[in-house]
Design an enzyme around this catalytic site. Structure first.
Site, mmCIF file in Angstrom:
data_model
loop_
_atom_site.group_PDB
_atom_site.id
_atom_site.type_symbol
_atom_site.label_atom_id
_atom_site.label_comp_id
_atom_site.label_asym_id
_atom_site.label_seq_id
_atom_site.Cartn_x
_atom_site.Cartn_y
_atom_site.Cartn_z
ATOM 1 N N ASN A 149 3.933 3.200 -3.760
ATOM 2 C CA ASN A 149 4.660 2.718 -2.600
ATOM 3 C C ASN A 149 5.203 1.327 -2.892
ATOM 4 O O ASN A 149 4.996 0.777 -3.975
ATOM 5 C CB ASN A 149 3.763 2.727 -1.353
ATOM 6 C CG ASN A 149 2.498 1.921 -1.554
ATOM 7 O OD1 ASN A 149 2.543 0.713 -1.756
ATOM 8 N ND2 ASN A 149 1.345 2.599 -1.513
ATOM 9 N N ILE A 188 -11.138 4.778 2.522
ATOM 10 C CA ILE A 188 -12.015 3.690 2.084
ATOM 11 C C ILE A 188 -12.501 2.863 3.269
ATOM 12 O O ILE A 188 -13.702 2.582 3.411
ATOM 13 C CB ILE A 188 -11.286 2.794 1.065
ATOM 14 C CG1 ILE A 188 -10.896 3.610 -0.172
ATOM 15 C CG2 ILE A 188 -12.161 1.599 0.681
ATOM 16 C CD1 ILE A 188 -9.998 2.863 -1.148
#
Length: 405
Positions: free
Chosen positions: A211, A310
């Site tokens: 990204n 996460i």
């Protein structure tokens, strides 16, 4: 506003070839808004002239304890009064010994002894054998015990042709250390774990899915947390950014790499700030060979697998750190950010509009918590990071605020 705006710094030079770096340091401090008064030892004038430093600073340069330009001939008293800091760069072996034993046989040494509460910083510069000599190490330890901040030294090639520790830090490193010195130590003794940058999901040996995250915001937060006195570990995706000073960096490439690096560290952290733009999806079975384009053939079909969350996993740990998430949205920022905060079970999330900040050096952040929204002004990312770190320090629950033992 420049980081040293309104500060008056006394720059002391002692004898050493590193004096040539002090001219650059002087200009850089002025660029950051500081007013700089230069004091030189006799040995320093053998390496750089007072005329050079006077031309650069636009102010008188001081060498003699009996200088008649002071009506009362007390330059050693008058110069330090009203100063915000004294910075010795370079600090020679001999001058460090003087400081450690309170000797006062020239203007600069006497000024340091008579400085009162003015902070003293020193950037050692010497041959590596001189630096590692037991006497120098005893003097360095004594200076630290006396509250003197030592900046460096670094390792590298030296003017004598030898290589090792003792080289003076570069001007930009000394400048950052000086700026950090003045930042409020609102996270002193805290352990901060951050993620930053993009992740890179392998398609084949030469292609990846990633990204547009530059990592600037995460790296700015790592620097700001270290400036605030925290012990900082930064788990970083692929980026060309330099690791901030006093920060431990762990490199990770994919989302699963980052997950594997973060989870063992999270239970020891007081604060976890998840800034990284972690890919939601990875490639289930990346090709071991480069995928070739064949005439008339269909494009390869990628089989996606969901990556671990996460932030949610860290927040769910039995001994979880205080978690701060980030939400980069393109629309409906308030609704999406609050929903993400609740979904991940975290107390705070920081949102921004990606199209306005992803390729920019400034940003406009909004802090979301259970009480509502707390917008920050549009500003440079380092300034925003410092403001956000201050907000975090002010809202950190007592159960997550125990200093390092």
């Amino acid at each position: 506003m420049p980081d040293l705006h309104g500060k008056r710094i006394i720059l002391g030079l002692t004898g050493g070839i590193a004096c040539y770096k002090s001219a650059e340091l002087l200009r850089r401090m002025q660029d950051e808004g500081a007013t700089v008064d230069v004091v030189m030892t006799a040995a320093a004038t053998g390496f750089i002239t007072a005329a050079t430093l006077q031309a650069l600073s636009g102010r008188p340069v001081w060498e003699d304890a009996w200088d008649s330009r002071m009506d009362n001939r007390m330059a050693h008293i008058n110069l330090s009064r009203g100063a915000d800091a004294i910075l010795i760069a370079p600090a020679s072996t001999d001058f460090m010994a003087k400081l450690a034993h309170g000797l006062a046989d020239d203007l600069l040494a006497t000024l340091c002894v008579a400085r009162g509460a003015v902070p003293l910083l020193a950037a050692p510069a010497m041959n590596h054998e001189m630096w590692i000599h037991p006497a120098t190490q005893r003097n360095a330890a004594q200076l630290r015990a006396d509250g003197v901040t030592l900046i460096g030294p670094a390792e590298g090639q030296q003017a004598c042709g030898e290589t090792g520790s003792g080289r003076m830090m570069e001007p930009d490193q000394i400048l950052r250390a000086l700026i950090a010195f003045f930042q409020p130590k609102v996270l002193a003794g805290r352990r901060v774990l951050l993620t930053a940058g993009p992740t890179s999901e392998t398609i084949d040996p030469v292609r990846v899915l990633t990204n547009r995250s530059s990592g600037r915001m995460g790296y700015a937060l790592a620097r700001a947390a270290a400036e605030a006195g925290a012990q900082v570990t930064l788990v970083s995706g692929p980026t060309a950014l330099d690791c901030p000073d006093q920060v431990t960096r762990i490199d990770a490439r994919s989302a699963r790499d980052m997950h594997a690096a973060v989870l063992p560290l999270a239970a020891q952290a007081d604060i976890f700030i998840a800034v990284a733009a972690v890919a939601d999806w990875g490639i289930r079975n990346p090709s071991a060979r480069k995928l070739k384009k064949q005439p008339g053939a269909q494009p390869p079909q990628l089989d996606f697998v969901q990556n671990p969350d996460i932030l949610a996993e860290v927040a769910a740990l039995p001994q979880a750190p205080w978690c701060v998430g980030f939400a980069a949205e393109t629309e409906d920022l308030h609704a999406h950010a609050q929903a993400k905060r609740q979904r991940k079970g975290i107390p705070v999330i920081v949102g921004n509009l990606a199209q306005h900040s992803m390729d920019a050096t400034d940003t406009e952040l909004i802090i979301f918590d259970a009480r509502g929204t707390h917008p920050l002004p549009r500003q440079g990312k380092l300034q925003a990071a410092r403001q956000l770190i201050g907000w975090i320090a002010g809202h950190l629950p007592e159960t997550h605020a125990a200093p390092i033992g």
